[in-house]
Write a protein that holds these residues in place. Structure first.
Motif, PDB file in Angstrom:
ATOM      1  N   LEU A  19      15.917   3.755  16.652  1.00 13.56           N
ATOM      2  CA  LEU A  19      17.392   4.590  15.634  1.00 13.56           C
ATOM      3  C   LEU A  19      17.082   5.195  14.546  1.00 13.56           C
ATOM      4  CD1 LEU A  19      20.357   3.387  17.529  1.00 13.56           C
ATOM      5  CD2 LEU A  19      19.227   5.084  18.176  1.00 13.56           C
ATOM      6  N   GLY A  20      15.969   4.639  13.690  1.00 17.29           N
ATOM      7  CA  GLY A  20      15.512   4.839  12.451  1.00 17.29           C
ATOM      8  C   GLY A  20      16.300   3.651  11.829  1.00 17.29           C
ATOM      9  N   GLY A  21      16.527   2.528  12.639  1.00 23.52           N
ATOM     10  CA  GLY A  21      17.515   1.291  11.516  1.00 23.52           C
ATOM     11  C   GLY A  21      16.145   0.315  10.164  1.00 23.52           C
ATOM     12  N   GLY A  22      16.799  -0.471   9.483  1.00 21.59           N
ATOM     13  CA  GLY A  22      16.169  -0.956   8.912  1.00 21.59           C
ATOM     14  C   GLY A  22      15.377  -0.577   7.766  1.00 21.59           C
ATOM     15  N   PRO A  75      12.219   8.038   9.348  1.00 26.86           N
ATOM     16  CA  PRO A  75      11.753   7.885   8.277  1.00 26.86           C
ATOM     17  C   PRO A  75      10.662   8.990   8.883  1.00 26.86           C
ATOM     18  CG  PRO A  75      12.130   5.634   7.865  1.00 26.86           C
ATOM     19  CD  PRO A  75      12.640   6.104   9.828  1.00 26.86           C
ATOM     20  N   ASP A  76      10.565   8.899   9.866  1.00 27.89           N
ATOM     21  CA  ASP A  76       8.641   9.437  10.079  1.00 27.89           C
ATOM     22  C   ASP A  76       9.384  11.306  10.654  1.00 27.89           C
ATOM     23  OD1 ASP A  76      10.550   9.322  12.272  1.00 27.89           O
ATOM     24  OD2 ASP A  76       8.952   9.702  14.093  1.00 27.89           O
ATOM     25  N   VAL A  77      10.709  11.068  10.760  1.00 29.37           N
ATOM     26  CA  VAL A  77      11.412  13.259  11.118  1.00 29.37           C
ATOM     27  C   VAL A  77      11.191  13.505   9.415  1.00 29.37           C
ATOM     28  CG1 VAL A  77      13.047  14.029  11.781  1.00 29.37           C
ATOM     29  CG2 VAL A  77      12.030  12.615  13.006  1.00 29.37           C
ATOM     30  N   VAL A 105       1.028  -1.282   0.077  1.00 26.16           N
ATOM     31  CA  VAL A 105       0.132   0.391   0.047  1.00 26.16           C
ATOM     32  C   VAL A 105       0.616   0.664  -0.256  1.00 26.16           C
ATOM     33  CG1 VAL A 105      -1.631   1.520   1.420  1.00 26.16           C
ATOM     34  CG2 VAL A 105      -1.848  -0.930   0.905  1.00 26.16           C
ATOM     35  N   ALA A 106       1.782   1.107   1.111  1.00 23.75           N
ATOM     36  CA  ALA A 106       2.492   2.434   0.572  1.00 23.75           C
ATOM     37  C   ALA A 106       3.386   2.718  -0.649  1.00 23.75           C
ATOM     38  CB  ALA A 106       4.002   2.048   1.998  1.00 23.75           C
ATOM     39  N   MET A 107       3.233   1.442  -1.449  1.00 21.25           N
ATOM     40  CA  MET A 107       4.392   1.726  -2.163  1.00 21.25           C
ATOM     41  C   MET A 107       3.638   2.486  -3.513  1.00 21.25           C
ATOM     42  SD  MET A 107       7.504   1.197  -3.568  1.00 21.25           S
ATOM     43  CE  MET A 107       7.392   2.114  -4.914  1.00 21.25           C
ATOM     44  N   ALA A 108       2.381   2.002  -3.015  1.00 20.55           N
ATOM     45  CA  ALA A 108       1.449   2.194  -4.573  1.00 20.55           C
ATOM     46  C   ALA A 108       1.273   3.860  -4.617  1.00 20.55           C
ATOM     47  CB  ALA A 108       0.168   1.426  -4.253  1.00 20.55           C
ATOM     48  N   ALA A 126       8.968   4.197   4.202  1.00 19.57           N
ATOM     49  CA  ALA A 126      10.542   3.539   4.855  1.00 19.57           C
ATOM     50  C   ALA A 126      10.681   3.419   5.723  1.00 19.57           C
ATOM     51  CB  ALA A 126      12.438   4.618   4.123  1.00 19.57           C
ATOM     52  N   GLY A 127       9.307   4.439   6.222  1.00 18.65           N
ATOM     53  CA  GLY A 127       8.998   4.219   8.181  1.00 18.65           C
ATOM     54  C   GLY A 127       8.184   3.025   7.961  1.00 18.65           C
ATOM     55  N   VAL A 128       7.474   2.769   7.103  1.00 16.83           N
ATOM     56  CA  VAL A 128       6.549   1.115   7.118  1.00 16.83           C
ATOM     57  C   VAL A 128       7.544   0.181   7.184  1.00 16.83           C
ATOM     58  CG1 VAL A 128       4.842  -0.029   6.100  1.00 16.83           C
ATOM     59  CG2 VAL A 128       4.428   1.822   6.301  1.00 16.83           C
ATOM     60  N   ARG A 129       8.503   0.500   5.913  1.00 15.47           N
ATOM     61  CA  ARG A 129       9.290  -0.609   6.345  1.00 15.47           C
ATOM     62  C   ARG A 129       9.610  -0.474   7.757  1.00 15.47           C
ATOM     63  NH1 ARG A 129      13.122  -3.290   2.554  1.00 15.47           N
ATOM     64  NH2 ARG A 129      14.884  -4.070   3.515  1.00 15.47           N
ATOM     65  N   VAL A 130      10.572   0.263   8.196  1.00 18.23           N
ATOM     66  CA  VAL A 130      11.217   0.235   9.984  1.00 18.23           C
ATOM     67  C   VAL A 130       9.689  -0.553  10.787  1.00 18.23           C
ATOM     68  CG1 VAL A 130      11.675   0.858  11.691  1.00 18.23           C
ATOM     69  CG2 VAL A 130      12.815   1.792   9.536  1.00 18.23           C
TER      70      VAL A 130
END
Length: 487
Positions: free
Chosen positions: A480-483, A308-310, A89-92, A181-185
């Protein structure tokens, strides 16, 4: 040389067109400046991180799960990242935002088109045209009207509103990419959390089953002593009650195991029971979790900038700043250039010099007064910017809070686990001594049962701490925003 352009645009109008083109590209509205980071110079938990006794090197934040040195966990997260529906969904949404940005860029460029039309009609003699033409020699009511032309138009971006709109769309596309990217994390962290809770439930089930076996052996010993006249009914009832107590710990643990297995399947975009059943077996003997070392040499600002959220909040802030320029550009005139090279003919002879019909257009649109509509639009755009700025600052604060909470949880759980391991060693020795003393008749069964009860509680608590400590490491990497790969 008398060119076509000279005929289409007399000298005065040609000079005006040149002036308009020269002025095009000026932009109105504020230029964006990224707010300064408001992160603390050092996290409160930084010293605790530096004191951690972790022998393995820190894993890369991009693929932190490899630091657990668990091939099954690595394979599972890779499958989740490939199949998760929230990520799809996020990629779309990213593709939609990119398309909007492409469209915004295309509006700044000239547009061309080819139009043609052939009309067969029978002229009415009662219409004004028919009444005028019917008296002329050679009039024919059956007519064929043909038109064809190549046209081009270009809106000159005098005030830079189109440029601002394009940049705003690009910023919003980047915000969508950061959100993806945030969804991926989040998805990677959720998968790891579910996996660790599965392993924690399996460890606790293993502890409970071992305790049930110990209590069964103890009950057999008590019954044997009672048969020999060395025990009593009370001791037998107490041993049997403790055995039942140990058995009651299994249902909630099995429920937790099933719930997390189902959660993991959904994260992999599958119906519960599809993949996660491979993890349903009991863990191998001596199974333990490898808690990776959290990088301690990353400055807070660096950690916040990779979240990613920042990033998404900052890009939305930039887009809202550009929207102020879009609204402000409505105060200024809009100028457009256009032209058509075409042919128009009645009853044949379309592609002839007599049918050649070029046109040139210099258009102007200026909102002289609109009762404050543009002022309201600018005020609204500024309000959106103020909201986006507050949201960006709030995202920075929440990011700092997440890191602080994750770090303190990780370090305190590790300290608790070390103390509990020492407690278990002492309780095992005390339980062994009580069992030997009971068999020798030196102590009552009550003391043995008390030691068993405390040992069960401590071992179950340690198994739970093993999982929670690993989950705290996952939460730290997530904070830490990893992933994901920071480009």
């Amino acid at each position: 040389m008398n060119t076509l352009l000279d005929r289409m645009l007399p000298p005065g109008r040609f000079a005006l067109a040149v002036l308009v083109i020269t002025l095009a590209g000026c932009t109105v509205g504020p230029d964006y400046q990224r707010p300064a980071d408001q992160a603390a110079a050092q996290f409160m938990g930084q010293d605790a991180l530096n004191r951690r006794d972790v022998r393995r090197p820190a894993p890369e934040l991009d693929s932190w799960w490899k630091g657990f040195e668990d091939p099954q966990l690595t394979q599972l997260i890779q499958k989740v990242l490939a199949q998760n529906l929230d990520l799809a969904v996020a990629m779309a949404r990213v593709e939609q935002a990119r398309a909007v940005a492409l469209e915004a860029g295309a509006t700044r460029l000239p547009q061309g088109s080819v139009d043609g039309r052939v009309v067969e009609q029978r002229q009415s003699l009662k219409s004004p045209e028919g009444q005028l033409a019917s008296g002329q020699p050679g009039f024919d009511r059956n007519q064929t009207i043909s038109n064809i032309g190549v046209g081009a138009s270009w809106e000159l971006d005098l005030a830079g509103g189109l440029a601002r709109g394009e940049q705003a769309a690009l910023d919003e596309a980047q915000a969508a990419e950061a959100s993806q990217a945030g969804v991926r994390v989040s998805v990677a962290a959720e998968a790891a959390d579910a996996y660790l809770r599965i392993r924690g439930a399996q460890q606790r089930i293993q502890v409970a089953e071992q305790q049930i076996k110990n209590q069964s052996d103890l009950l057999g010993l008590v019954e044997s002593r009672m048969a020999q006249g060395l025990g009593n009914q009370r001791e037998t009832a107490q041993a049997r009650a403790l055995l039942q107590q140990a058995r009651t710990t299994l249902p909630p643990l099995r429920t937790e195991l099933a719930v997390q297995l189902n959660r993991l399947d959904v994260l992999m975009g599958a119906t519960p029971g599809t993949y996660a059943r491979d993890l349903a077996g009991a863990p191998t003997k001596g199974f333990d979790y490898n808690v990776p070392q959290i990088p301690g040499n990353i400055a807070p600002a660096q950690m916040l900038r990779r979240r990613p959220d920042v990033i998404a909040a900052e890009r939305r802030l930039a887009a809202s700043n550009e929207r102020i320029g879009v609204a402000t550009a409505e105060f200024y005139p809009k100028v457009s250039l256009g032209g058509i090279l075409g042919f128009s003919s009645l009853n044949g002879g379309l592609f002839t010099e007599q049918a050649f019909q070029p046109q040139a257009l210099l258009g102007l649109h200026w909102r002289l007064f609109d009762f404050g509509r543009v002022d309201a639009q600018v005020a609204q755009a500024k309000g959106v910017y103020a909201q986006a700025l507050a949201e960006y600052r709030q995202s920075m604060l929440r990011a700092s809070e997440d890191v602080e909470n994750a770090v303190v949880t990780l370090t305190q759980l590790e300290a608790q686990r070390q103390d509990l391991a020492l407690e278990i060693s002492s309780r095992q020795a005390a339980r062994q001594a009580a069992s030997e003393a009971y068999q020798g008749g030196a102590v009552s069964l009550i003391e043995v049962l008390d030691e068993d009860r405390e040992l069960l509680r401590s071992r179950d608590q340690l198994a739970e701490l093993n999982a929670n400590d690993a989950r705290a490491a996952v939460a730290t990497f997530r904070a830490l925003g990893g992933g994901w790969t920071l480009e």
